[in-house]
Design a protein around this motif. Structure first.
Motif, PDB file in Angstrom:
ATOM      1  N   ASP A 133     -87.104 -40.529  18.685  1.00 45.42           N
ATOM      2  CA  ASP A 133     -86.195 -41.505  19.289  1.00 45.42           C
ATOM      3  C   ASP A 133     -86.291 -41.419  20.808  1.00 45.42           C
ATOM      4  O   ASP A 133     -86.719 -40.400  21.347  1.00 45.42           O
ATOM      5  N   TYR A 134     -85.941 -42.491  21.493  1.00 46.89           N
ATOM      6  CA  TYR A 134     -85.722 -42.404  22.944  1.00 46.89           C
ATOM      7  C   TYR A 134     -84.219 -42.465  23.134  1.00 46.89           C
ATOM      8  O   TYR A 134     -83.548 -43.285  22.542  1.00 46.89           O
ATOM      9  N   ARG A 135     -83.707 -41.577  23.963  1.00 51.43           N
ATOM     10  CA  ARG A 135     -82.250 -41.423  24.026  1.00 51.43           C
ATOM     11  C   ARG A 135     -81.612 -42.385  25.028  1.00 51.43           C
ATOM     12  O   ARG A 135     -80.869 -41.970  25.905  1.00 51.43           O
ATOM     13  N   CYS A 136     -81.927 -43.644  24.928  1.00 53.46           N
ATOM     14  CA  CYS A 136     -81.342 -44.633  25.842  1.00 53.46           C
ATOM     15  C   CYS A 136     -81.444 -45.979  25.150  1.00 53.46           C
ATOM     16  O   CYS A 136     -82.027 -46.096  24.078  1.00 53.46           O
ATOM     17  N   GLY A 137     -80.855 -46.981  25.751  1.00 55.99           N
ATOM     18  CA  GLY A 137     -80.982 -48.320  25.201  1.00 55.99           C
ATOM     19  C   GLY A 137     -82.433 -48.775  25.233  1.00 55.99           C
ATOM     20  O   GLY A 137     -83.265 -48.205  25.940  1.00 55.99           O
ATOM     21  N   THR A 138     -82.721 -49.821  24.465  1.00 56.88           N
ATOM     22  CA  THR A 138     -84.080 -50.370  24.485  1.00 56.88           C
ATOM     23  C   THR A 138     -84.244 -51.327  25.657  1.00 56.88           C
ATOM     24  O   THR A 138     -85.363 -51.536  26.128  1.00 56.88           O
ATOM     25  N   ILE A 183     -83.228 -52.399  16.460  1.00 55.01           N
ATOM     26  CA  ILE A 183     -83.986 -51.593  15.500  1.00 55.01           C
ATOM     27  C   ILE A 183     -85.430 -52.080  15.351  1.00 55.01           C
ATOM     28  O   ILE A 183     -86.301 -51.310  14.931  1.00 55.01           O
ATOM     29  N   LEU A 184     -85.694 -53.330  15.712  1.00 56.30           N
ATOM     30  CA  LEU A 184     -87.078 -53.812  15.627  1.00 56.30           C
ATOM     31  C   LEU A 184     -87.977 -52.981  16.537  1.00 56.30           C
ATOM     32  O   LEU A 184     -89.130 -52.705  16.214  1.00 56.30           O
ATOM     33  N   ALA A 185     -87.451 -52.563  17.692  1.00 57.26           N
ATOM     34  CA  ALA A 185     -88.229 -51.708  18.590  1.00 57.26           C
ATOM     35  C   ALA A 185     -88.191 -50.253  18.140  1.00 57.26           C
ATOM     36  O   ALA A 185     -89.157 -49.519  18.289  1.00 57.26           O
ATOM     37  N   ARG A 186     -87.074 -49.837  17.591  1.00 61.41           N
ATOM     38  CA  ARG A 186     -86.891 -48.412  17.332  1.00 61.41           C
ATOM     39  C   ARG A 186     -87.570 -47.954  16.037  1.00 61.41           C
ATOM     40  O   ARG A 186     -87.991 -46.799  15.918  1.00 61.41           O
ATOM     41  N   GLU A 187     -87.664 -48.848  15.043  1.00 66.85           N
ATOM     42  CA  GLU A 187     -88.105 -48.430  13.713  1.00 66.85           C
ATOM     43  C   GLU A 187     -89.500 -47.790  13.696  1.00 66.85           C
ATOM     44  O   GLU A 187     -89.688 -46.769  13.021  1.00 66.85           O
ATOM     45  N   PRO A 188     -90.493 -48.301  14.448  1.00 66.89           N
ATOM     46  CA  PRO A 188     -91.805 -47.635  14.406  1.00 66.89           C
ATOM     47  C   PRO A 188     -91.728 -46.173  14.855  1.00 66.89           C
ATOM     48  O   PRO A 188     -92.492 -45.342  14.361  1.00 66.89           O
TER      49      PRO A 188
END
Lengths: 590, 590
Positions: free
Chosen positions: A459-464, A447-452
């Protein structure tokens, strides 16, 4: 219409099979497979690396994940329905079988190509729903045999020198045997190609972009059998194996060998095929992860040293390329494919370089909205001084495997593009800066990458990110950055020595795609009364294209992270670059 | 020396029992129990809410978690070893049994007080290690019976009005029966007291601070049995039950009832006791979570409306108290206990107030380093105009349960205290501001609160938050904020309508403790092509004491979050406060 699929339906009719399953895997459940095993591609026409095809009497269904939706839609014929994995309301293949197959149906497949876990699930369904399940039907293989099916690639198996691997096979075998014993087993059956390559410090070239060789291993407390194409190794190698107590058998002997075993055997049901699983009917099977998976993921000190060196070399190639691209775009003709070639030529000049670690993704403008776009002769387009170009590429080096994505700004971009370029960078930098207690999984950190981006409703529909092998597969478990978790698929606890990518993105179909990807090395940070804290060191050393950054969207901390990263790249690469390249790189410092 | 423990050892000797296990639970696996069931406290002397005591022939071992280490060390006698749960190298109770018990040993316990899951694990160990396991030995009960053991509390069971609960029992039963059916069961055995109270819209007062009543329920597709102390309900209630097809049986009849059952029964092995589990030997047992757990956790629209109202009332009480505290500290005498009493008096003035939701934690200076400190006559100290005072408290209202922590600055504090007060606030605000895709668990989000502290190498050794009941338990599953996860204990996926606390902290033994806690309500945020996004609305409305905040540690975004929160509190509470209180509250706006 797709003629191969039509022919398959003819065979199905004559054999009274109403459904036939064609997965993407080879007998080793490899992610990338030799062309010889690309049955799903042969039948469905879809060329992506992941997907499952189900043939019915009149129509077909293709399951694939978000990376490939656009590509699959373009490649499959009208009698095939695209089943979008992970989209709300779309059943999984197993759910589809449960909903649609009835007592009169016969489902066929080749048990060599599905995992034991998957085969067992289908067998359970067949009992529940009453349909017949036959896993000894090699329809696609028969069909393809008469249609120029490529032979299995056969390359020389060679040693991966101890100076790169840092640990002898004897020591690895000792560790593996402790795990066999701890699992209450007497033997361990290993089908996974990267694990075998790691365990025996061997490499081959049977699969494109991945230095693997087709093989199996059977390890007991006092014996060790390695099954490979015998003519792939030299007599000297053969003798060396013998000295170390490794008994070489031919790859073709595995079936009869397995049938004769009568012991307690440890195996990973996700990485052993269903056919072999059934051959072990005299054994007590103990199912667990391959112990080699975690061992392989935790890199030793020697490997970590080489990784740093290898990323400097890879960074030099990428940075020279970037300088060339930014200087020449709009001035000389270039296309997605010519650009990929230019980049590959830069990598080839680097020491210890072996080849690409995957086919370069070079995607201009809206092509980049397809996460795994592959430029073909038909899709290739001219790249000019406008918009954005996404390049995701990597190399295989004796001292490591690289995987890096940069999105380059070639000319004017929209405010929206600049905003998301900046937010993607913020995501990447924020995750890379994490400090966390030992015991955390990637799913805690994702979530640290996803939250911004989530804060913007995007969203990006894949793993980070995913683990990366060491002169092995570019995708490697058991560690990953992804947030969706359930008890069956929890990602591994992060450990010092693990390597992982950090690659958030924004993909807008028909418009643009942005991804920025660094590889990270997990290290110890500090130990105190609260426990052991870990952090990441960046491995990738390639500058960020500041032309895409709107610094007003960064707070002081994020500004500092970007400044520090650009400086790190400069300090490491400058000594290896030409004067004009250094002057230009300096302009990318903040 | 602890005489109760000595007497237990005497009984053990005469009965040839070498180890005896005394858990904290009651027959319903409640977290907080009636004094009648506090066997572990009676034997070990440790008064914390969680812990397991194991008696050996000459010594004892007490397991408890990080909240209670300091307290337990002070309370147990020298012949008892404190086993710090979660500390590296400290075995769990089961690991300890495995390591220490041998074929000659006899382990005794009362099977009513351990869960079926736990009992089965011990039974498995007893097979493996060869020791004898007897779960029909009620040693502590016998011992205590001769020593003024309090009788089971018996209170009147009353209706929780539909205007508060928002859903009739008939409707809840219908939903439960669908789940029974989906699980392939014909009956459902429910031992969990909050679930029974929720399902039947009933409340009692058998357990301090929690409106529960001792009971069991057995639900089939066409019948519903409720076991409770019959004299606890009125004749009118009895008749009403009958009208709705609910058959009331006496609490004491449960054992004989269970023995007679012969069906497929669904039960939660973590919340059914091992003794009852074994009585169901004629049944096919289907083990799963109680379906009522998730239903109860997702609050309906009526409940959400009441929650808001109840938090305004609770906020008014807390804010009036805060004004009094800040104005009078150093001027009039006050102690931890007198302050708690003053706060309770403010809550008592609020509409719909029933009682405290847990014993108030009022901890001055270094006392606050103990997360669950309880001020006793001996430990109570004068509170003066210096340092920090941590107050964690809550109320039971007909329209909800509250739980709020504020740390108040009473005078000069150190730079270190100010720094961590500010970072804890940053942690709380950052998590409360999360936007996330539906499907996330608390374990995905937890790091948002933890990262500001982890970046300083500091941690709080507990979860970040827990679910909260609705006029029920102050701790409620299945949702939580915590990061440690493994396949067996994954926290629930967050859903709109769930209530959860957000309570990071910093605890420095011997010096100070800081915690700031708000309750959050999970809501829908937006739905778009990427999926359904959720967010939190703050329920708690109590101002932050700005005297502890160093705004230079906040970025613009964090500044805004604090500003918005203080404004929200002001807007909601001002209409309910006196003029001087409003003027003061205005000074807390940014």
């Amino acid at each position: 219409m797709n003629t191969n699929f039509m022919k398959l339906r003819d065979i199905m009719r004559t054999q009274n099979v109403t459904y036939y399953l064609v997965p993407s895997e080879d007998p080793h459940q490899s992610e990338y497979v030799d062309d010889h095993f690309k049955c799903r591609q042969y039948i469905s026409g879809f060329t992506g690396s992941a997907g499952t095809f189900l043939a019915g009497s009149n129509e077909g269904w293709l399951w694939t994940d978000g990376r490939y939706f656009t590509q699959a839609e373009q490649q499959i014929s009208s009698d095939i329905t695209l089943m979008k994995q992970g989209v709300y309301g779309v059943p999984t293949t197993l759910q589809f079988l449960e909903q649609n197959l009835h007592p009169n149906d016969v489902l066929g497949t080749s048990g060599l190509m599905i995992s034991a876990s998957y085969g067992k699930k289908i067998a359970k369904l067949s009992k529940k729903c009453g349909f017949d399940f036959r896993f000894d039907l090699h329809f696609v293989e028969h069909l393809w045999a008469e249609d120029n099916r490529p032979a299995m690639t056969k390359t020389v198996v060679y040693r991966h020198d101890i100076k790169y691997s840092g640990e002898h096979t004897d020591s690895k075998l000792e560790r593996v045997r402790k795990k066999i014993s701890a699992a209450g087993a007497d033997a361990f059956f290993l089908s996974s190609l990267p694990d075998i390559a790691w365990l025996f410090n061997l490499r081959g070239d049977d699969i494109a972009c991945t230095p693997l060789f087709y093989s199996y291993a059977w390890i007991t407390m006092d014996k060790c059998f390695l099954f490979l194409r015998k003519d792939c190794i030299s007599a000297a190698a053969f003798n060396r194996f013998k000295e170390h107590g490794i008994l070489v058998r031919d790859y073709s002997e595995i079936d009869s060998f397995l049938k004769d075993q009568h012991t307690n055997v440890l195996l990973d049901p996700d990485l052993t095929n269903y056919f072999h699983y059934n051959l072990l009917f005299k054994c007590k099977i103990i199912e667990d992860k391959n112990p080699t998976e975690l061992m392989k993921a935790v890199k030793n000190e020697t490997q970590m040293e080489h990784l740093k060196e290898c990323h400097i070399n890879d960074g030099v190639a990428m940075t020279k390329f970037m300088y060339w691209l930014k200087k020449n775009v709009g001035k000389i003709p270039m296309t997605e494919r010519s650009i990929s070639d230019h980049l590959e030529a830069e990598r080839k000049k680097q020491p210890d370089y072996v080849g690409l670690s995957f086919e370069t993704i070079c995607a201009y403008k809206d092509h980049a909205a397809m996460m795994h776009y592959q430029s073909t002769e038909e899709s290739d387009i001219a790249v000019t001084a406008e918009g954005m170009l996404l390049i995701d590429s990597g190399g295989q080096y004796y001292g490591g495997t690289t995987d890096v994505t940069r999105t380059f700004i070639l000319g004017p971009i929209s405010d929206e593009e600049r905003k998301y370029f900046t937010l993607v960078l913020k995501s990447m930098l924020t995750l890379a800066d994490a400090k966390f207690l030992s015991g955390c999984r990637g799913s805690n950190l994702d979530i640290l990458a996803r939250e911004p981006l989530w804060k913007e409703g995007v969203d990006y529909r894949c793993g980070t990110g995913h683990g990366v092998g060491y002169f092995l597969g570019v995708h490697e478990g058991p560690n990953a950055f992804r947030w969706r978790s359930n008890p069956e698929n929890l990602d591994a606890v992060l450990q010092p020595g693990m390597v992982i990518t950090d690659e958030p993105g924004v993909y807008v179909p028909g418009k643009y795609g942005i991804r920025t990807e660094n590889m990270l090395l997990c290290r110890k940070w500090q130990q105190n009364e609260y426990g052991a804290f870990l952090h990441f060191e960046p491995l990738t050393l390639v500058p960020i294209d500041l032309d895409g950054v709107d610094l007003s969207l960064f707070n002081d901390k994020e500004n500092q992270l970007l400044r520090d990263y650009q400086q790190l790249v400069y300090d490491n690469l400058a000594p290896h670059l030409e004067e004009d390249e250094v002057s230009w790189l300096k302009t990318l410092l903040l």
